[in-house]
Design a protein around this motif. Sequence first.
Motif, PDB file in Angstrom:
ATOM      1  N   PHE A 162      41.046  38.741  40.635  1.00 49.16           N
ATOM      2  CA  PHE A 162      40.356  38.140  40.206  1.00 49.16           C
ATOM      3  C   PHE A 162      39.842  36.882  39.480  1.00 49.16           C
ATOM      4  O   PHE A 162      40.485  36.787  38.742  1.00 49.16           O
ATOM      5  CB  PHE A 162      38.609  39.066  39.429  1.00 49.16           C
ATOM      6  CG  PHE A 162      37.826  38.244  39.411  1.00 49.16           C
ATOM      7  CD1 PHE A 162      36.236  38.163  40.305  1.00 49.16           C
ATOM      8  CD2 PHE A 162      37.741  38.080  38.316  1.00 49.16           C
ATOM      9  CE1 PHE A 162      35.152  37.723  40.266  1.00 49.16           C
ATOM     10  CE2 PHE A 162      35.396  37.394  38.183  1.00 49.16           C
ATOM     11  CZ  PHE A 162      34.942  37.840  38.797  1.00 49.16           C
ATOM     12  N   GLU A 170      30.278  30.583  26.115  1.00 50.47           N
ATOM     13  CA  GLU A 170      30.825  28.763  27.425  1.00 50.47           C
ATOM     14  C   GLU A 170      28.934  28.484  27.782  1.00 50.47           C
ATOM     15  O   GLU A 170      28.551  28.881  28.519  1.00 50.47           O
ATOM     16  CB  GLU A 170      31.812  30.315  29.233  1.00 50.47           C
ATOM     17  CG  GLU A 170      31.908  29.130  29.697  1.00 50.47           C
ATOM     18  CD  GLU A 170      32.867  29.964  30.772  1.00 50.47           C
ATOM     19  OE1 GLU A 170      33.861  29.548  31.104  1.00 50.47           O
ATOM     20  OE2 GLU A 170      32.780  30.973  31.265  1.00 50.47           O
ATOM     21  N   VAL A 211      42.367  27.329  42.050  1.00 54.26           N
ATOM     22  CA  VAL A 211      42.608  28.829  42.032  1.00 54.26           C
ATOM     23  C   VAL A 211      42.759  29.655  43.525  1.00 54.26           C
ATOM     24  O   VAL A 211      43.551  30.868  43.176  1.00 54.26           O
ATOM     25  CB  VAL A 211      41.571  28.677  41.379  1.00 54.26           C
ATOM     26  CG1 VAL A 211      41.654  28.245  39.842  1.00 54.26           C
ATOM     27  CG2 VAL A 211      39.692  29.169  42.011  1.00 54.26           C
ATOM     28  N   SER A 213      37.544  34.636  44.785  1.00 57.89           N
ATOM     29  CA  SER A 213      37.846  33.539  43.460  1.00 57.89           C
ATOM     30  C   SER A 213      36.040  33.065  43.622  1.00 57.89           C
ATOM     31  O   SER A 213      35.211  33.119  44.094  1.00 57.89           O
ATOM     32  CB  SER A 213      38.452  32.273  44.575  1.00 57.89           C
ATOM     33  OG  SER A 213      39.153  31.415  44.354  1.00 57.89           O
ATOM     34  N   PHE A 235      30.291  25.790  30.552  1.00 62.32           N
ATOM     35  CA  PHE A 235      30.195  24.870  31.642  1.00 62.32           C
ATOM     36  C   PHE A 235      29.661  24.328  32.291  1.00 62.32           C
ATOM     37  O   PHE A 235      28.771  24.174  33.282  1.00 62.32           O
ATOM     38  CB  PHE A 235      30.399  26.376  32.666  1.00 62.32           C
ATOM     39  CG  PHE A 235      31.528  26.462  33.688  1.00 62.32           C
ATOM     40  CD1 PHE A 235      32.499  26.639  33.441  1.00 62.32           C
ATOM     41  CD2 PHE A 235      31.019  26.641  35.180  1.00 62.32           C
ATOM     42  CE1 PHE A 235      33.856  26.811  34.125  1.00 62.32           C
ATOM     43  CE2 PHE A 235      31.856  26.999  36.205  1.00 62.32           C
ATOM     44  CZ  PHE A 235      33.634  27.119  35.384  1.00 62.32           C
ATOM     45  N   ASN A 294      34.797  26.649  41.377  1.00 64.92           N
ATOM     46  CA  ASN A 294      34.793  25.313  41.093  1.00 64.92           C
ATOM     47  C   ASN A 294      36.202  24.066  40.949  1.00 64.92           C
ATOM     48  O   ASN A 294      36.235  23.595  41.019  1.00 64.92           O
ATOM     49  CB  ASN A 294      34.486  25.734  38.731  1.00 64.92           C
ATOM     50  CG  ASN A 294      36.428  26.663  38.363  1.00 64.92           C
ATOM     51  OD1 ASN A 294      36.261  27.107  39.485  1.00 64.92           O
ATOM     52  ND2 ASN A 294      36.025  26.636  37.114  1.00 64.92           N
ATOM     53  N   ILE A 301      35.219  45.318  46.759  1.00 66.30           N
ATOM     54  CA  ILE A 301      35.467  46.594  45.570  1.00 66.30           C
ATOM     55  C   ILE A 301      35.828  47.836  45.818  1.00 66.30           C
ATOM     56  O   ILE A 301      36.430  48.806  46.029  1.00 66.30           O
ATOM     57  CB  ILE A 301      34.906  45.968  45.065  1.00 66.30           C
ATOM     58  CG1 ILE A 301      34.491  44.967  44.130  1.00 66.30           C
ATOM     59  CG2 ILE A 301      35.325  47.105  43.321  1.00 66.30           C
ATOM     60  CD1 ILE A 301      35.845  44.144  43.754  1.00 66.30           C
TER      61      ILE A 301
HETATM   62  P1  NDP Z   1      31.440  34.125  39.035  1.00 65.50           P
HETATM   63  O1  NDP Z   1      31.647  35.444  38.472  1.00 65.50           O
HETATM   64  O2  NDP Z   1      29.941  34.160  38.903  1.00 65.50           O
HETATM   65  O3  NDP Z   1      32.278  34.411  40.605  1.00 65.50           O
HETATM   66  C1  NDP Z   1      33.338  34.459  41.142  1.00 65.50           C
HETATM   67  C2  NDP Z   1      32.959  35.740  41.868  1.00 65.50           C
HETATM   68  O4  NDP Z   1      33.280  37.727  42.106  1.00 65.50           O
HETATM   69  C3  NDP Z   1      32.506  35.358  43.612  1.00 65.50           C
HETATM   70  O5  NDP Z   1      33.758  34.530  44.174  1.00 65.50           O
HETATM   71  C4  NDP Z   1      31.589  35.901  43.086  1.00 65.50           C
HETATM   72  O6  NDP Z   1      30.465  35.615  44.369  1.00 65.50           O
HETATM   73  C5  NDP Z   1      32.254  36.785  42.639  1.00 65.50           C
HETATM   74  N1  NDP Z   1      31.467  38.211  42.871  1.00 65.50           N
HETATM   75  C6  NDP Z   1      30.114  38.187  42.191  1.00 65.50           C
HETATM   76  N2  NDP Z   1      29.471  39.474  42.021  1.00 65.50           N
HETATM   77  C7  NDP Z   1      30.728  40.737  42.232  1.00 65.50           C
HETATM   78  C8  NDP Z   1      30.647  42.121  42.648  1.00 65.50           C
HETATM   79  N3  NDP Z   1      30.045  42.453  42.127  1.00 65.50           N
HETATM   80  N4  NDP Z   1      31.970  42.145  43.125  1.00 65.50           N
HETATM   81  C9  NDP Z   1      32.883  41.291  43.500  1.00 65.50           C
HETATM   82  N5  NDP Z   1      32.726  39.940  43.409  1.00 65.50           N
HETATM   83  C10 NDP Z   1      31.731  39.011  43.089  1.00 65.50           C
HETATM   84  O7  NDP Z   1      31.834  33.499  38.464  1.00 65.50           O
HETATM   85  P2  NDP Z   1      31.646  31.711  39.106  1.00 65.50           P
HETATM   86  O8  NDP Z   1      32.283  31.780  40.873  1.00 65.50           O
HETATM   87  O9  NDP Z   1      30.185  31.204  38.216  1.00 65.50           O
HETATM   88  O10 NDP Z   1      33.342  30.958  38.580  1.00 65.50           O
HETATM   89  C11 NDP Z   1      33.018  29.841  37.227  1.00 65.50           C
HETATM   90  C12 NDP Z   1      33.828  31.496  36.653  1.00 65.50           C
HETATM   91  O11 NDP Z   1      35.072  31.176  36.891  1.00 65.50           O
HETATM   92  C13 NDP Z   1      34.029  30.446  34.558  1.00 65.50           C
HETATM   93  O12 NDP Z   1      33.279  31.087  33.678  1.00 65.50           O
HETATM   94  C14 NDP Z   1      35.352  29.817  34.688  1.00 65.50           C
HETATM   95  O13 NDP Z   1      35.419  30.002  33.481  1.00 65.50           O
HETATM   96  C15 NDP Z   1      35.498  31.626  35.413  1.00 65.50           C
HETATM   97  N6  NDP Z   1      37.338  30.944  35.718  1.00 65.50           N
HETATM   98  C16 NDP Z   1      38.529  30.689  35.312  1.00 65.50           C
HETATM   99  C17 NDP Z   1      39.248  30.734  35.572  1.00 65.50           C
HETATM  100  C18 NDP Z   1      41.381  30.984  35.147  1.00 65.50           C
HETATM  101  O14 NDP Z   1      42.009  30.812  35.817  1.00 65.50           O
HETATM  102  N7  NDP Z   1      41.032  31.261  34.201  1.00 65.50           N
HETATM  103  C19 NDP Z   1      39.029  29.478  36.817  1.00 65.50           C
HETATM  104  C20 NDP Z   1      38.401  28.889  37.344  1.00 65.50           C
HETATM  105  C21 NDP Z   1      37.124  29.929  37.104  1.00 65.50           C
HETATM  106  P3  NDP Z   1      29.844  34.650  44.944  1.00 65.50           P
HETATM  107  O15 NDP Z   1      29.705  33.188  43.952  1.00 65.50           O
HETATM  108  O16 NDP Z   1      29.545  34.709  46.364  1.00 65.50           O
HETATM  109  O17 NDP Z   1      27.975  35.523  43.975  1.00 65.50           O
END
Ligand code: NDP
Length: 456
Positions: free
Chosen positions: A202, A358, A135, A127, A360, A130, A193
């Motif tokens: 995701f 984007e 979510v 997740s 953000f 934000n 994963i």
């Molecule tokens: P990220 O892609 O950076 O991270 C999302 C999640 O993935 C986090 O929990 C992160 O952990 C984890 N993660 C990172 N690397 C890996 C990996 N290699 N394998 C598995 N998991 C991993 O996104 P953000 O958290 O920064 O969120 C912002 C983004 O999310 C924006 O682009 C936004 O638009 C989108 N978003 C989309 C939504 C939708 O409904 N379409 C809703 C909300 C947000 P960690 O943070 O601990 O690194």
Amino acid sequence: MKIINPATERVIRNLKTDTVIQIQEKFKFAKEAQLIWQKQSIDDRLETVKKFSHLLAKRQEKLAALLTQEMGKPIGQARGEIEGAQARINYFIENSSRYLTEEVVWEQPGLQEVISYEPLGVIANISAWNYPYLVGVNVFIPALIGGNAVLYKPSEHTQLTGLEIQRLWNQCGVPEGLFQTITGAGDAGQTLIDLPLQGYFFTGSYTTGQAIYEQVATKMVPCQMELGGKDPLYVAANNSKLKQAAAAAVDGAFYNNGQSCCAVERIYVHQSVYHDFINLFVQEVKQLKLGDPMDPTVYIGPLARKQQIDVLQDQIEDAQALGGKLLSGGQAETRQGYFFQPTVVINTNHNMKLMTEETFGPLIGIQQVKDDKEALTLMTDTPYGLTASVFSEDQQQAREILDQLPTGSGYWNCSDRVSARLPWSGRGHSGFGTTLSHLGIRSFVQPKGYHLKENI
Ligand code: NDP
């Protein structure tokens, strides 16, 4: 892992992160718990979800304050998020039975055809930070109602909230291991994963989502991607409600500090109303109060992530170098915390990162267009496809534009809105798969067809 308050830059907690072996153990417990849970009737599962919702309401104030401290969301918006999550949970409570109960779809004497909905098994809910409640509940509530176990990986910026959510589930009396929070950053997500889970859900950025999807593809299990966006808003000609349109567009662009997946990220305005609109828009932006996110009158808190300041600064400099004009804000605040001034840039075009990548954050570009056709061309000029808005007095005109846009949601005279009754999905780089609505209830189960003959 150090949990830092983005408003003060102080460490508020040190957390021990899960090791690979601990995550493997959690998976093992989850598998055992899932077998117990799937045998419970849907009514019993729904009773547990009601308890969860009740606890969420009871702890709202404490949970909202924690969310504000760890990711900087203004307290009023944090409370609003938890209330919004409860509304979504209520939707699932009221509607899930209807869409998950076994159904006889055809019969004649001695022969029946039946569809049943089976859980996937243990699923990963990875997740974004934000809206951790919103979510999160989009996935873990219907997943649990459908009979699955959930390994929930919150972002590193909302780890404490993730642990609180696990505590609430434990207090509801679910089988031990049914809902477990994975503590850690991206590498902890990567461990999920690497494990053979039965579904991957995701929410996050396109870049991370793409990397995950490539790996999950080889497993042949369900996978959904809710990713980022570059959502456009168009203000059409002959609009006598420009003030309301400007106020709504400001809220769409700056709510949650612009850190919403469906935030308004770029605005196009018909030339006949352009000057009036930007004046009204900037007046609204200048009224947004920036400051301590624990102050209930504050609308703009700090950014959740320090590194985002550089992204915003870069987009502003790039836009200015290409002819963009700054009408408000433009830089980070010179104070403790990751505060960035709400910023408006006009005279923009699609050579600028501001209009194509984007953002953000609390930064928006506005571009003048000569007619609907040009607006449509520019709105479509993106690999993303989450939402799009048209502000117009004519519903048919708005629908004609929205119908031609490859987005998961279309808004007429509103934006940045999510409803539990409607499907939430993206196109292109905004991802695929559905949460919310009756379609989102069935995203977490697999249908099985039974052919039942009394005699051979
Ligand atoms: P990220 O892609 O950076 O991270 C999302 C999640 O993935 C986090 O929990 C992160 O952990 C984890 N993660 C990172 N690397 C890996 C990996 N290699 N394998 C598995 N998991 C991993 O996104 P953000 O958290 O920064 O969120 C912002 C983004 O999310 C924006 O682009 C936004 O638009 C989108 N978003 C989309 C939504 C939708 O409904 N379409 C809703 C909300 C947000 P960690 O943070 O601990 O690194």
